[in-house]
Structures are given as structure tokens and as C-alpha cells.
Scaffold this motif. Structure first.
Motif, short mmCIF file in Angstrom:
data_model
loop_
_atom_site.label_atom_id
_atom_site.label_comp_id
_atom_site.label_asym_id
_atom_site.label_seq_id
_atom_site.Cartn_x
_atom_site.Cartn_y
_atom_site.Cartn_z
N ALA A 38 0.73 -1.22 -0.05
CA ALA A 38 0.08 0.00 0.13
C ALA A 38 0.89 1.02 -0.20
CB ALA A 38 -0.84 0.11 1.27
N LYS A 39 2.00 1.23 0.89
CA LYS A 39 2.79 2.48 1.04
C LYS A 39 3.56 2.57 -0.37
CE LYS A 39 7.31 3.57 3.21
NZ LYS A 39 7.21 4.93 2.99
N TYR A 40 4.22 1.77 -1.03
CA TYR A 40 4.82 2.06 -2.13
C TYR A 40 3.67 2.18 -3.38
CZ TYR A 40 8.70 0.17 0.34
OH TYR A 40 9.63 0.33 1.60
N LEU A 41 2.63 1.75 -3.47
CA LEU A 41 1.79 1.96 -4.63
C LEU A 41 1.14 3.68 -4.40
CD1 LEU A 41 -1.05 -0.88 -4.91
CD2 LEU A 41 0.60 0.02 -6.55
N LEU A 42 0.93 3.94 -3.24
CA LEU A 42 0.63 5.18 -2.92
C LEU A 42 1.84 6.31 -2.96
CD1 LEU A 42 -2.11 4.47 -0.09
CD2 LEU A 42 -2.56 5.09 -2.39
N ASP A 43 2.81 5.93 -2.70
CA ASP A 43 3.94 6.79 -2.49
C ASP A 43 4.39 7.14 -4.02
OD1 ASP A 43 3.56 7.20 0.00
OD2 ASP A 43 5.55 6.28 0.71
N ASN A 44 4.52 6.16 -4.76
CA ASN A 44 4.95 6.15 -6.23
C ASN A 44 3.72 6.54 -7.43
OD1 ASN A 44 7.38 5.65 -5.42
ND2 ASN A 44 6.87 3.27 -5.35
N ASN A 45 2.53 6.87 -6.78
CA ASN A 45 1.59 7.27 -7.84
C ASN A 45 1.43 8.77 -8.26
OD1 ASN A 45 -1.80 7.38 -7.36
ND2 ASN A 45 -0.89 6.88 -9.35
N ARG A 46 2.23 8.94 -9.13
CA ARG A 46 2.32 10.42 -9.40
C ARG A 46 1.02 10.86 -9.68
NH1 ARG A 46 6.28 9.72 -13.63
NH2 ARG A 46 6.78 7.79 -12.56
N LYS A 47 0.23 10.30 -10.51
CA LYS A 47 -1.02 10.80 -10.82
C LYS A 47 -1.85 10.98 -9.79
CE LYS A 47 -0.64 8.90 -15.74
NZ LYS A 47 -1.20 7.97 -16.48
N LYS A 48 -1.73 10.40 -8.68
CA LYS A 48 -2.78 10.38 -7.59
C LYS A 48 -4.11 9.79 -8.11
CE LYS A 48 0.27 12.64 -4.92
NZ LYS A 48 1.19 11.18 -4.35
N ASP A 49 -3.87 8.63 -8.85
CA ASP A 49 -5.19 8.07 -9.45
C ASP A 49 -5.33 6.72 -8.83
OD1 ASP A 49 -3.20 6.85 -10.82
OD2 ASP A 49 -4.18 7.07 -12.55
N ILE A 50 -4.72 6.30 -7.59
CA ILE A 50 -5.01 5.06 -6.80
C ILE A 50 -5.28 5.21 -5.61
CG2 ILE A 50 -3.86 2.99 -6.09
CD1 ILE A 50 -1.61 3.27 -8.27
N LYS A 51 -6.64 4.25 -5.36
CA LYS A 51 -7.02 4.42 -3.89
C LYS A 51 -6.86 2.73 -3.58
CE LYS A 51 -10.46 8.18 -3.66
NZ LYS A 51 -11.82 8.31 -3.23
N ILE A 52 -6.71 2.69 -2.28
CA ILE A 52 -6.77 1.35 -1.93
C ILE A 52 -7.39 0.95 -0.68
CG2 ILE A 52 -5.14 -0.33 -0.70
CD1 ILE A 52 -2.85 1.14 -2.46
#
Ligand code: NAP
Length: 498
Positions: A38-52
Motif C-alpha cells: 500500500a505504501k509503495y503504491l500510494l507513494d509512487n503514484n504520481r498521477k494520484k489516481d490510485i485508491k486502496i
């Protein structure tokens, strides 16, 4: 079971919704591999288009960090602070759904107390992607006659019991440490060493931890005199790490010994090659040699912990009431090339009295309903975290991922999950980049489509109530007690909802 309402498929939704789309990912499990992913997905999601959304079977999060890591290893458990901070940092993109059981294969529905049952298929049909992070919730078993005897437990159940996992509270009925003088632990990995250390520590050494109160009570009545940790191979093949052995040699309440003769026997030419150019192994072997060279100061005033080598369990002998009373082991010798030596029986046997046996020969993952599973390796088949299905010519299961012990098998320390989670994260981000995952309109909540939350679903705010209550109970018990875990699911839910 939660009812599932059929909706338009995501694909058809995608055609309709062009704007404000995002990728909504579900993670099943909330142990370290789940949180690092969760941390790496959210931290590396530059477009801010991921929710978990994280789905956890228990009301409480953190999986192995809460229920596996030993209670006296608080330096390891502090990683939960990093995980909790994620909910502050990503308030609008990360949610927790505790007390939600995602159904396993062959699981008996009657044995599941939770009303909050979900199936993987439901999650896959409403989320852009699902990550399996369910760890290893079963044991490798030892196929030795008598292994069903009373007093023979898997180390995994013992660990879950002393860590206050709600499903293992009843294990306490099988343990009466006031009647145990000799403990045998089979296997020499870090789990075996954790168990020996907890059994070897004094009440005061254990008080300043988050050990479950029922375990602390039992351990305070302990009459244990001797703990033997058995390895079927030699000292060079020991699976534990050096820090754990150092700790074992420094307990207030216990002596620690190794037989010099068994160290000498295990030093085959192949073992010497295994040590060469292997710095961690060299250091462990040096420490084991130092301990073996010390005069054996076994005494009746303290518990005596011994590492025994080149002994393989042959049979458990039970008394008239089916309680274990001794184990017969066969002495072994090492054969085979360096790195692949195996234990060969010599025909020479030895008897060891024991009233408690902990079988610590490895954990294994169990399959999730409708997810591919490799029954030989006990993992979910995957390439860099992308799940593939051997039944359909190894085709990729688009949108299904795996991480942690379920992905690589039960090896490594908590930190090993960092590189593992980064790998699965990279696969997911690549798939998003390649438009392989369905998008969901940001106003369309997948959890609502599977009828969540229910009254007994635990949110992160709810969990914070549990956290505070457990810390308060610990302090009430004794000012130095870190927390007293709440063991009953209903009580956990009630406290969460205050
Ligand atoms: P492990 O390290 O794989 O150790 C398993 C042990 O069981 C080995 O000594 C193995 O011996 C023995 N064994 C396997 N099958 C056997 C059999 N049929 N008969 C007799 N002995 C048998 O597993 P673990 O201790 O369960 O630990 C799992 C993972 O968690 C490890 O990576 C461990 O380092 C990690 N962990 C870390 C910590 C920590 O960092 N403090 C704490 C707990 C766990 P052989 O080598 O001969 O197969």
C-alpha cells in the motif's frame, strides 16, 4: 454472508465514464507485505489516481507483526507506527475494512464466526485489481508416529497463543506449564528460537512486552527445567540468525549449551565449504563454537536450553491418557555435496523425556477460493507478483496480484517484505501504465457494491479505539506492560464502536 449485488461490469462502466476515473485496488490481508505494498503504491503514484482498501479477517491489523513477531521484540513491532502513519498521509486514498473474511478454498463455513464473508470473485468484479497478501496460515506437519498426542503443538499455534490471536486462545487448554519439566522443540529456525526464548524468560523479563495475559499467567507457573531444540542436520545448516542466538545466550533465567561433540560431527568437508566465503554463516559458526567450548554449567536453579544437532524425530511415545511423555530420535550423519547435505539415519536412537513438544518445521500458505494455487510449493503462482493460472496454460490472471509469504513462501524477516512489495508494486504500476486495469469513477465506491461496511466492519478509526483500550489495559495491569491484547472478536468489535 454478505450478499453480492450484480452490477454492470467494470468494462461497460468504463465506456460510460470518461472523466475522474481512478484505479481502486483491494488488498486482502493487513500484514507487513500488505502495508508495504500500500505504501509503495500510494507513494509512487504520481498521477494520484490510485485508491486502496485493505481487507482484514481480524478486527485488528498488522498480521504477523501483531501475532507472529515475538512480544519481546518490540524493536521490530515499531514498524506498525510507519504503517499507521499511512492513514494520516493518505487520508483520502487508504481505507481499512477489518473483520472481513475472504473465503479460503475448502473452508468450512460453519467454523467461521464472522458474518462478514466475502469471496475473491466479488472483490475482483468491483475493484480494478486485487492483491493477495494472506501470509501463511497453516503448518508443515511432521509425519512421525504419535504426532497427534496431547502436548504436541505446532510452534505456529504456540506463537499465536502467546501473541493473543483470537483464534488460538483455546490452545491454552492444552498447555499446563506447571506440569511440564522437559520441552522439545523440533526445527532450528527463528520461530523455534523465539519459542525457546519466551519459554526461557522470567516473568519480569516478559512483563515489559505486549504478551497475552493468559500466556504470561501460564509462563509464571512454569516448572520447565530443560528446553531441547533439535536440528536434523548440523550446526552449519542451522536456519536461525545470529541475533536470536545471542539473545538466547544472555537470558537471566536460563543457561544455554551446545554439545561440542555434535559440533565436531557436523563439520564435514562439505560443511567447511558452506562456511567459506559466507560471512553471516562464519559468524554464526564462530558463536556456536564459543558457546560449545564453555564448560556446561547446567543447574537446577535455572532452566537449561540446549541446541542439539544431528538428531531426527522417529516417534512420540504417549502415556495412557495419550499425553506425550517422550520422543525417540535417531542420530543422523550428513551426506551430499556442499549446500545440499541431507541427514541420513544411522540407526542409533536416543530417548528424550518431554511433556510439551513444539513442532517448528515451517509454515505454509493456504489457497483462497477461486485463486490459482501451487500445491507443491504452497504459494500462489506468480511472475514478479502477477498471478498466473497453470490450469489455463499459465495465462495471466489480469488484475490479480500476490505479495509476501503467499508469493515467495515463508522465508525472510519483516524487512524482506520491502523488496518483495516493491516488486509487486512495480508490476501493478506497469499494468496501470499499459491500461491493463479497469478504471472506476472516483464517485463509484466498490465497497458499497459489495454491501460494505456492515455494523461489525472495523474502520481505521474503530481500530484506533481498540489500540487505545489495549494500551490502557496494559498499563492498568502493570505500568510497564506495553499492552494487554483483547482476545474476543465480539469484545473487540464492541470496543471499536464506542
Ligand atoms: P525455517 O527457518 O525454514 O526453519 C525450519 C526448520 O525446520 C529448519 O531447521 C529445518 O531443518 C527444520 N525442518 C524442516 N522439516 C523438518 C523435518 N521434517 N524434520 C525435522 N526438521 C525439519 O522456518 P521458521 O523458523 O518457521 O521461520 C520462517 C521464517 O520466518 C524464516 O525466514 C525466519 O527467519 C523468519 N522469522 C524471523 C524471525 C526474526 O527475525 N526474529 C522470527 C521468526 C521467524 P532443515 O534445514 O534440515 O530443513
Amino acid at each position: 454472508m454478505i450478499s453480492f449485488q450484480s452490477h454492470r461490469s467494470l468494462k461497460s462502466l468504463r465506456k460510460v465514464l470518461i472523466k475522474n476515473d481512478l484505479h481502486h485496488i483491494a488488498i486482502v490481508g493487513s500484514g507487513p507485505s500488505a502495508f508495504y505494498t500500500a505504501k509503495y503504491l500510494l507513494d509512487n503514484n504520481r498521477k494520484k489516481d490510485i485508491k486502496i482498501d485493505i481487507y482484514e479477517k481480524l478486527p485488528t491489523p498488522f498480521g504477523l507483526v501483531r501475532s507472529g513477531v515475538a512480544p519481546d521484540h518490540q524493536d521490530v513491532k515499531v514498524v506498525t507506527n510507519t504503517f499507521a502513519e499511512l492513514f494520516q498521509k493518505h487520508q483520502n486514498s487508504l481505507r481499512y475494512f477489518g473483520n472481513i473474511h475472504v473465503l479460503g478454498e475448502n473452508e468450512n463455513l460453519d467454523s467461521i464466526s464472522s458474518m462478514n464473508l466475502l469471496q475473491l470473485d466479488h472483490l475482483r468484479s468491483v475493484y480494478s485489481g486485487v492483491i493477495l497478501a494472506c501470509g501463511a496460515s497453516s503448518d508443515v506437519t511432521l509425519k512421525v508416529p504419535g504426532n497427534n498426542g496431547i502436548g504436541i503443538l505446532s510452534a505456529r499455534s504456540f506463537v499465536n497463543w502467546y501473541n493473543g490471536h483470537p483464534d488460538f486462545v483455546n490452545i491454552g487448554n492444552k498447555i499446563d506449564l506447571s506440569k511440564v519439566e522437559n520441552v522439545v522443540i523440533i526445527g532450528q529456525g527463528n520461530v523455534a528460537i523465539d519459542c525457546a526464548r519466551i519459554l526461557g524468560k522470567s516473568y519480569s523479563e516478559l512483563l515489559e512486552t505486549d504478551i497475552a495475559t493468559h500466556a504470561l499467567d501460564q509462563l509464571s507457573k512454569s516448572n520447565i527445567k530443560k528446553i531441547s531444540i533439535l536440528g536434523r542436520r548440523g550446526h552449519v545448516q542451522s536456519s536461525f540468525t545470529i541475533k536470536e542466538i545471542r539473545e538466547l545466550s544472555k537470558l537471566n533465567n536460563s543457561n544455554f549449551s551446545i554439545l561440542k561433540s555434535e559440533i565436531d560431527e557436523g563439520l564435514t568437508d562439505a560443511s567447511k565449504t558452506e562456511i567459506e566465503n559466507n560471512r553471516p554463516k562464519t559468524r554464526i559458526v564462530e558463536l556456536l563454537n564459543t558457546i560449545a567450548s564453555k564448560p556446561n554449567n547446567n543447574s537446577n536453579d535455572k532452566r537449561n536450553i540446549e541446541l542439539r544437532y544431528l538428531v531426527n524425530p522417529k516417534e512420540f511415545i504417549l502415556d495412557d491418557s495419550d499425553h506425550v511423555k517422550k520422543i525417540i530420535v535417531e542420530r543422523t550423519k550428513l551426506e551430499g555435496p556442499s549446500g545440499k547435505q541431507i541427514a541420513i539415519g544411522t540407526g542409533i536412537t536416543e530417548e528424550m523425556p518431554c511433556q510439551l513438544v513444539l513442532v517448528s518445521v515451517g509454515y505454509k500458505s493456504t489457497p483462497i477460493l477461486n485463486a490459482p494455487f501451487d500445491y507443491d510449493k504452497n504459494i500462489v503462482p506468480n511472475l514478479a507478483g502477477r498471478v498466473y493460472n497453470p490450469k489455463t496454460n499459465n495465462e495471466n490472471e489480469t488484475g490479480l496480484y500476490v505479495v509476501g509469504w503467499m508469493k515467495r513462501g515463508p522465508t525472510g524477516i519483516i524487512g524482506t517484505n520491502i523488496t518483495d512489495a516493491k516488486e509487486t508494486t512495480a508490476s501493478i504500476l506497469d499494468d496501470i501504465e499499459m491500461n491493463k486495469l479497469d478504471e472506476i469513477n472516483e464517485n463509484d465506491d466498490p465497497s458499497a457494491r459489495i454491501m460494505l461496511p456492515t455494523e461489525s466492519t472495523i474502520s481505521w478509526k474503530d481500530y484506533e479505539n481498540i489500540d487505545k483500550a489495549e494500551i490502557k489495559r496494559g498499563q492498568k495491569h502493570n505500568p510497564i506492560k506495553i499492552r494487554d491484547k483483547i482476545l474476543d472478536i465480539n469484545e473487540l468489535v464492541n470496543i471499536a464502536k464506542i
